[in-house]
Design a protein around this motif. Structure first.
Motif, PDB file in Angstrom:
ATOM      1  N   GLN A 131       0.833  -1.210   0.000  1.00  0.00           N
ATOM      2  CA  GLN A 131       0.000   0.000   0.000  1.00  0.00           C
ATOM      3  C   GLN A 131       0.866   1.258   0.000  1.00  0.00           C
ATOM      4  O   GLN A 131       0.527   2.250  -0.630  1.00  0.00           O
ATOM      5  N   ASP A 132       1.995   1.221   0.676  1.00  0.00           N
ATOM      6  CA  ASP A 132       2.899   2.374   0.716  1.00  0.00           C
ATOM      7  C   ASP A 132       3.475   2.659  -0.663  1.00  0.00           C
ATOM      8  O   ASP A 132       3.630   3.824  -1.056  1.00  0.00           O
ATOM      9  N   ALA A 133       3.804   1.609  -1.414  1.00  0.00           N
ATOM     10  CA  ALA A 133       4.320   1.787  -2.771  1.00  0.00           C
ATOM     11  C   ALA A 133       3.246   2.399  -3.660  1.00  0.00           C
ATOM     12  O   ALA A 133       3.508   3.333  -4.419  1.00  0.00           O
ATOM     13  N   LYS A 134       2.045   1.894  -3.556  1.00  0.00           N
ATOM     14  CA  LYS A 134       0.913   2.426  -4.337  1.00  0.00           C
ATOM     15  C   LYS A 134       0.718   3.911  -4.037  1.00  0.00           C
ATOM     16  O   LYS A 134       0.583   4.728  -4.938  1.00  0.00           O
ATOM     17  N   GLN A 135       0.748   4.251  -2.767  1.00  0.00           N
ATOM     18  CA  GLN A 135       0.558   5.644  -2.351  1.00  0.00           C
ATOM     19  C   GLN A 135       1.710   6.528  -2.833  1.00  0.00           C
ATOM     20  O   GLN A 135       1.489   7.646  -3.298  1.00  0.00           O
ATOM     21  N   ALA A 136       2.937   6.043  -2.725  1.00  0.00           N
ATOM     22  CA  ALA A 136       4.105   6.826  -3.148  1.00  0.00           C
ATOM     23  C   ALA A 136       4.066   7.133  -4.643  1.00  0.00           C
ATOM     24  O   ALA A 136       4.587   8.157  -5.084  1.00  0.00           O
ATOM     25  N   LEU A 137       3.433   6.258  -5.403  1.00  0.00           N
ATOM     26  CA  LEU A 137       3.303   6.468  -6.845  1.00  0.00           C
ATOM     27  C   LEU A 137       2.102   7.351  -7.190  1.00  0.00           C
ATOM     28  O   LEU A 137       1.890   7.679  -8.347  1.00  0.00           O
ATOM     29  N   GLY A 138       1.318   7.715  -6.196  1.00  0.00           N
ATOM     30  CA  GLY A 138       0.159   8.573  -6.427  1.00  0.00           C
ATOM     31  C   GLY A 138      -1.015   7.837  -7.046  1.00  0.00           C
ATOM     32  O   GLY A 138      -1.886   8.456  -7.654  1.00  0.00           O
ATOM     33  N   ILE A 139      -1.072   6.519  -6.874  1.00  0.00           N
ATOM     34  CA  ILE A 139      -2.175   5.727  -7.421  1.00  0.00           C
ATOM     35  C   ILE A 139      -3.301   5.729  -6.397  1.00  0.00           C
ATOM     36  O   ILE A 139      -3.150   5.194  -5.305  1.00  0.00           O
ATOM     37  N   GLN A 140      -4.427   6.336  -6.781  1.00  0.00           N
ATOM     38  CA  GLN A 140      -5.540   6.449  -5.850  1.00  0.00           C
ATOM     39  C   GLN A 140      -6.701   5.524  -6.205  1.00  0.00           C
ATOM     40  O   GLN A 140      -7.568   5.281  -5.384  1.00  0.00           O
ATOM     41  N   SER A 141      -6.707   5.004  -7.425  1.00  0.00           N
ATOM     42  CA  SER A 141      -7.806   4.153  -7.861  1.00  0.00           C
ATOM     43  C   SER A 141      -7.547   2.700  -7.492  1.00  0.00           C
ATOM     44  O   SER A 141      -6.455   2.328  -7.064  1.00  0.00           O
ATOM     45  N   ASN A 142      -8.590   1.892  -7.649  1.00  0.00           N
ATOM     46  CA  ASN A 142      -8.432   0.452  -7.427  1.00  0.00           C
ATOM     47  C   ASN A 142      -7.592  -0.124  -8.555  1.00  0.00           C
ATOM     48  O   ASN A 142      -7.855   0.140  -9.725  1.00  0.00           O
ATOM     49  N   VAL A 143      -6.585  -0.881  -8.197  1.00  0.00           N
ATOM     50  CA  VAL A 143      -5.704  -1.496  -9.183  1.00  0.00           C
ATOM     51  C   VAL A 143      -5.450  -2.950  -8.792  1.00  0.00           C
ATOM     52  O   VAL A 143      -5.687  -3.358  -7.660  1.00  0.00           O
ATOM     53  N   LEU A 144      -4.962  -3.695  -9.751  1.00  0.00           N
ATOM     54  CA  LEU A 144      -4.490  -5.046  -9.508  1.00  0.00           C
ATOM     55  C   LEU A 144      -2.984  -4.986  -9.401  1.00  0.00           C
ATOM     56  O   LEU A 144      -2.339  -4.101  -9.962  1.00  0.00           O
ATOM     57  N   CYS A 145      -2.426  -5.951  -8.699  1.00  0.00           N
ATOM     58  CA  CYS A 145      -0.994  -5.942  -8.466  1.00  0.00           C
ATOM     59  C   CYS A 145      -0.412  -7.329  -8.653  1.00  0.00           C
ATOM     60  O   CYS A 145      -1.008  -8.326  -8.249  1.00  0.00           O
ATOM     61  N   VAL A 146       0.772  -7.369  -9.243  1.00  0.00           N
ATOM     62  CA  VAL A 146       1.567  -8.581  -9.331  1.00  0.00           C
ATOM     63  C   VAL A 146       2.872  -8.282  -8.600  1.00  0.00           C
ATOM     64  O   VAL A 146       3.553  -7.303  -8.902  1.00  0.00           O
ATOM     65  N   LEU A 147       3.182  -9.116  -7.616  1.00  0.00           N
ATOM     66  CA  LEU A 147       4.392  -8.944  -6.812  1.00  0.00           C
ATOM     67  C   LEU A 147       5.294 -10.145  -7.057  1.00  0.00           C
ATOM     68  O   LEU A 147       4.898 -11.280  -6.793  1.00  0.00           O
ATOM     69  N   ASN A 148       6.459  -9.885  -7.623  1.00  0.00           N
ATOM     70  CA  ASN A 148       7.429 -10.947  -7.925  1.00  0.00           C
ATOM     71  C   ASN A 148       6.807 -12.087  -8.733  1.00  0.00           C
ATOM     72  O   ASN A 148       7.050 -13.257  -8.472  1.00  0.00           O
ATOM     73  N   GLY A 149       5.960 -11.727  -9.692  1.00  0.00           N
ATOM     74  CA  GLY A 149       5.395 -12.708 -10.616  1.00  0.00           C
ATOM     75  C   GLY A 149       4.124 -13.396 -10.166  1.00  0.00           C
ATOM     76  O   GLY A 149       3.608 -14.264 -10.864  1.00  0.00           O
ATOM     77  N   ALA A 150       3.586 -13.039  -9.007  1.00  0.00           N
ATOM     78  CA  ALA A 150       2.360 -13.669  -8.504  1.00  0.00           C
ATOM     79  C   ALA A 150       1.318 -12.601  -8.170  1.00  0.00           C
ATOM     80  O   ALA A 150       1.657 -11.540  -7.643  1.00  0.00           O
ATOM     81  N   ASN A 151       0.049 -12.890  -8.493  1.00  0.00           N
ATOM     82  CA  ASN A 151      -1.025 -11.973  -8.124  1.00  0.00           C
ATOM     83  C   ASN A 151      -0.959 -11.690  -6.635  1.00  0.00           C
ATOM     84  O   ASN A 151      -0.729 -12.599  -5.836  1.00  0.00           O
ATOM     85  N   GLN A 152      -1.170 -10.432  -6.279  1.00  0.00           N
ATOM     86  CA  GLN A 152      -1.095 -10.047  -4.878  1.00  0.00           C
ATOM     87  C   GLN A 152      -2.303  -9.186  -4.535  1.00  0.00           C
ATOM     88  O   GLN A 152      -2.288  -7.971  -4.737  1.00  0.00           O
ATOM     89  N   PRO A 153      -3.374  -9.801  -4.026  1.00  0.00           N
ATOM     90  CA  PRO A 153      -4.573  -9.031  -3.695  1.00  0.00           C
ATOM     91  C   PRO A 153      -4.481  -8.283  -2.367  1.00  0.00           C
ATOM     92  O   PRO A 153      -5.282  -7.398  -2.100  1.00  0.00           O
TER      93      PRO A 153
END
Length: 83
Positions: free
Chosen positions: A38-60
């Motif tokens: 969440q801190d990375a998302k916030q630091a990038l200024g992403i405020q909308s709902n997004v999907l994330c892949v962390l090290n090649g795996a879905n990360q909900p």
């Protein structure tokens, strides 16, 4: 003083339009050790709902702790279409 970690970020779709075109949606992000996804998302200024892949795996779970060298991809969910 807390340590720092360097993350590799890839943004897709409209998310990457926030950054210089020559970056092609790829950038590095430095955060304090112990930071969460969440801190990375916030630091990038992403405020909308997004999907994330962390090290090649879905990360909900955006409360997932990060570590130095993690590779994170963010993208908007895609929907629509009919069968």
């Amino acid at each position: 003083m807390a340590g720092r970690m360097l993350l590799k970020i890839t943004l897709f779709g409209v998310l990457r339009e926030k950054f210089a075109r020559e970056s092609r949606g790829k950038l590095s992000l430095e955060l304090a050790e112990g930071s969460l996804l969440q801190d990375a998302k916030q630091a990038l200024g992403i405020q909308s709902n997004v999907l994330c892949v962390l090290n090649g795996a879905n990360q909900p779970d955006f409360s997932t702790p990060l570590k130095d060298g993690d590779e994170i991809s963010f993208f908007h969910p895609i929907g629509g279409g009919a069968l």
